[in-house]
Scaffold this motif. Structure first.
Motif, PDB file in Angstrom:
ATOM      1  N   GLY A  15       9.280  -0.225 -10.429  1.00  0.00           N
ATOM      2  CA  GLY A  15       8.331  -0.281  -9.311  1.00  0.00           C
ATOM      3  C   GLY A  15       6.929  -0.623  -9.780  1.00  0.00           C
ATOM      4  O   GLY A  15       6.221  -1.428  -9.156  1.00  0.00           O
ATOM      5  N   PHE A  16       6.526  -0.038 -10.904  1.00  0.00           N
ATOM      6  CA  PHE A  16       5.205  -0.349 -11.458  1.00  0.00           C
ATOM      7  C   PHE A  16       5.128  -1.805 -11.906  1.00  0.00           C
ATOM      8  O   PHE A  16       4.102  -2.464 -11.726  1.00  0.00           O
ATOM      9  CB  PHE A  16       4.875   0.582 -12.624  1.00  0.00           C
ATOM     10  CG  PHE A  16       4.500   1.973 -12.221  1.00  0.00           C
ATOM     11  CD1 PHE A  16       3.576   2.219 -11.220  1.00  0.00           C
ATOM     12  CD2 PHE A  16       5.069   3.062 -12.863  1.00  0.00           C
ATOM     13  CE1 PHE A  16       3.222   3.510 -10.851  1.00  0.00           C
ATOM     14  CE2 PHE A  16       4.725   4.352 -12.518  1.00  0.00           C
ATOM     15  CZ  PHE A  16       3.790   4.573 -11.500  1.00  0.00           C
ATOM     16  N   PHE A  29       0.832  -1.205   0.000  1.00  0.00           N
ATOM     17  CA  PHE A  29       0.000   0.000   0.000  1.00  0.00           C
ATOM     18  C   PHE A  29       0.869   1.259   0.000  1.00  0.00           C
ATOM     19  O   PHE A  29       0.639   2.187  -0.775  1.00  0.00           O
ATOM     20  CB  PHE A  29      -0.945   0.003   1.208  1.00  0.00           C
ATOM     21  CG  PHE A  29      -1.684   1.294   1.369  1.00  0.00           C
ATOM     22  CD1 PHE A  29      -2.713   1.634   0.496  1.00  0.00           C
ATOM     23  CD2 PHE A  29      -1.351   2.178   2.379  1.00  0.00           C
ATOM     24  CE1 PHE A  29      -3.392   2.837   0.638  1.00  0.00           C
ATOM     25  CE2 PHE A  29      -2.024   3.378   2.529  1.00  0.00           C
ATOM     26  CZ  PHE A  29      -3.052   3.706   1.657  1.00  0.00           C
ATOM     27  N   VAL A  30       1.882   1.282   0.855  1.00  0.00           N
ATOM     28  CA  VAL A  30       2.793   2.437   0.909  1.00  0.00           C
ATOM     29  C   VAL A  30       3.489   2.623  -0.447  1.00  0.00           C
ATOM     30  O   VAL A  30       3.626   3.750  -0.939  1.00  0.00           O
ATOM     31  CB  VAL A  30       3.814   2.289   2.059  1.00  0.00           C
ATOM     32  CG1 VAL A  30       4.905   3.333   1.982  1.00  0.00           C
ATOM     33  CG2 VAL A  30       3.091   2.361   3.407  1.00  0.00           C
ATOM     34  N   ALA A  31       3.898   1.524  -1.062  1.00  0.00           N
ATOM     35  CA  ALA A  31       4.546   1.599  -2.382  1.00  0.00           C
ATOM     36  C   ALA A  31       3.583   2.152  -3.425  1.00  0.00           C
ATOM     37  O   ALA A  31       3.962   2.997  -4.253  1.00  0.00           O
ATOM     38  CB  ALA A  31       5.053   0.218  -2.801  1.00  0.00           C
ATOM     39  N   ARG A  32       2.337   1.704  -3.389  1.00  0.00           N
ATOM     40  CA  ARG A  32       1.340   2.209  -4.339  1.00  0.00           C
ATOM     41  C   ARG A  32       1.157   3.709  -4.180  1.00  0.00           C
ATOM     42  O   ARG A  32       1.133   4.456  -5.167  1.00  0.00           O
ATOM     43  CB  ARG A  32      -0.018   1.509  -4.128  1.00  0.00           C
ATOM     44  CG  ARG A  32      -0.046   0.078  -4.551  1.00  0.00           C
ATOM     45  CD  ARG A  32      -1.444  -0.562  -4.526  1.00  0.00           C
ATOM     46  NE  ARG A  32      -2.489   0.147  -3.852  1.00  0.00           N
ATOM     47  CZ  ARG A  32      -3.145  -0.307  -2.776  1.00  0.00           C
ATOM     48  NH1 ARG A  32      -2.821  -1.472  -2.233  1.00  0.00           N
ATOM     49  NH2 ARG A  32      -4.120   0.390  -2.248  1.00  0.00           N
ATOM     50  N   VAL A  33       1.031   4.162  -2.946  1.00  0.00           N
ATOM     51  CA  VAL A  33       0.833   5.590  -2.690  1.00  0.00           C
ATOM     52  C   VAL A  33       2.071   6.386  -3.098  1.00  0.00           C
ATOM     53  O   VAL A  33       1.965   7.441  -3.735  1.00  0.00           O
ATOM     54  CB  VAL A  33       0.460   5.843  -1.215  1.00  0.00           C
ATOM     55  CG1 VAL A  33       0.473   7.330  -0.891  1.00  0.00           C
ATOM     56  CG2 VAL A  33      -0.911   5.240  -0.905  1.00  0.00           C
ATOM     57  N   ALA A  34       3.259   5.873  -2.763  1.00  0.00           N
ATOM     58  CA  ALA A  34       4.503   6.584  -3.101  1.00  0.00           C
ATOM     59  C   ALA A  34       4.645   6.752  -4.614  1.00  0.00           C
ATOM     60  O   ALA A  34       5.037   7.816  -5.092  1.00  0.00           O
ATOM     61  CB  ALA A  34       5.706   5.834  -2.522  1.00  0.00           C
TER      62      ALA A  34
END
Length: 143
Positions: free
Chosen positions: A117-118, A11-16
């Motif tokens: 990252g994506f 979730f943090v990675a998605r938001v970042a």
């Protein structure tokens, strides 16, 4: 099986990843005419068509990532978009001034890292803290 901590980290990675493109899309929308002019200077084909597409990808893709909607498909689309923008917007191989070339090269490679990252999101999915998980039977372990 996905642990709760894994889902929180995803979730943090998605938001970042989303924040950068959400902000960028909003700035492009607010400075729409300038963005079209920028696309023209970069040699982007059909800038009048490319501008709304780019803004839609950035804004809608970011929102989808934050909420974890169709994360695998959005992750792939955003990875492709990051690579395309790297090639058109950060073409360091065409820059002759050394300091400027180094700066543009850093931005090019950052875009490729963001694309990585994506791609990871494409493989991992959104995790449990997502709309995708709510749609998946048995609590969304595949997320």
């Amino acid at each position: 099986m996905m642990r709760s901590a894994d889902s929180l980290i995803i979730f943090v990675a998605r938001v970042a990843l989303a924040v950068l493109f959400l902000w960028g899309g909003a700035m492009k929308l607010m400075g729409y005419a300038g963005f079209i002019g920028y696309l023209q200077t970069r040699g982007v084909p059909y800038p009048q068509l490319a501008a709304p597409i780019a803004i839609a990808i950035e804004l809608l893709g970011s929102i989808a990532l934050v909420f974890g909607i169709r994360t695998r498909a959005v992750g792939f689309a955003m990875a492709v978009y990051a690579v395309v923008t790297a090639v058109f917007g950060h073409d360091f191989w065409n820059v002759t001034e050394a300091a400027m070339q180094q700066d543009v090269a850093v931005h090019f490679w950052k875009n490729l890292a963001i694309a990585g990252g994506f791609l990871l999101l494409m493989v991992t999915g959104a995790g449990r803290l997502s709309v995708d998980a709510m749609r998946t039977p048995r609590g969304g372990l595949r997320g």
